[in-house]
Enzyme design. Sequence first.
Site, PDB file in Angstrom:
ATOM      1  N   SER A 134       0.834  -1.196   0.000  1.00 60.70           N
ATOM      2  CA  SER A 134       0.000   0.000   0.000  1.00 60.70           C
ATOM      3  C   SER A 134       0.876   1.256   0.000  1.00 60.70           C
ATOM      4  CB  SER A 134      -0.967  -0.056   1.183  1.00 60.70           C
ATOM      5  OG  SER A 134      -1.999   0.882   1.043  1.00 60.70           O
ATOM      6  N   HIS A 170      -4.771  -1.543  -3.928  1.00 56.38           N
ATOM      7  CA  HIS A 170      -6.126  -1.957  -3.499  1.00 56.38           C
ATOM      8  C   HIS A 170      -7.153  -1.694  -4.606  1.00 56.38           C
ATOM      9  CE1 HIS A 170      -4.162  -2.337   0.295  1.00 56.38           C
ATOM     10  NE2 HIS A 170      -4.034  -1.036   0.480  1.00 56.38           N
TER      11      HIS A 170
END
Length: 243
Positions: A134, A170
């Site tokens: 991330s 994501h």
Amino acid sequence: MPAEQPTILATSGGWRPGHRSALEFGKLIHFALDLSGVEGRRPRFLHVGTAGGDQRAMNANVAEAGAIAGVDVSFLNLFTMPPTDDLESYVLSHDVVWVGGGSVANLLAVWDVHGLGPVFRTAWEAGVVLSGVSAGSICWHAGGATDSFGPDLRIVTNGLGLLPYGNGVHYDSEEQRRPKIHEAVAAGLLPKTYCTDDGVGLLYRGTELVETVTERPESGAYLVVRDDSSATAQEEKLDTRVL
């Protein structure tokens, strides 16, 4: 033993729930360790938790996961102070750097204060595998979409730029991610951008993407580029190898 050439594994995954612990290393972290080429000793794994505020509870979970995996784990905590005056030697003493998720905007600001951009570039060029999830994926790129400022995503463009591309994370699990990346690429805020569904990693040798891998067979990776003739973003799904 360093990796054969500068190596980055930028991911939207890496962790899994433990059987008797909070966390265990998932297939993407094991892949990062394999990329380091370590043989005959325990790999040295440096966890960087800046984006999450260097939470000591998370450090404890990572240390436990490392013990289960047979890996020597260290931490680069910047709150309340770094562990050493010589951050370059400290980072270079490890085989894999794993940067955790959280606020990429805050991570980049704090790293800048401590001069970590040049340190990580030196480590990358020396063959230390740079990796993360991330925020720990976006940071190596030119920029990407982030919720660092609130629930409505914004674009950051001050990544370390070791990789001259945008990065989307994501991509399949948060509904704002795909349209925000498309909007930014179409507007020219981001260059061509590589994106990952949850569980997917992008393997770069030098600045070239050489493979996409996944720990979730249903997940994929994507390239988003600008069509100058129409000022729109075009998306291509990439071939992905299941780990």
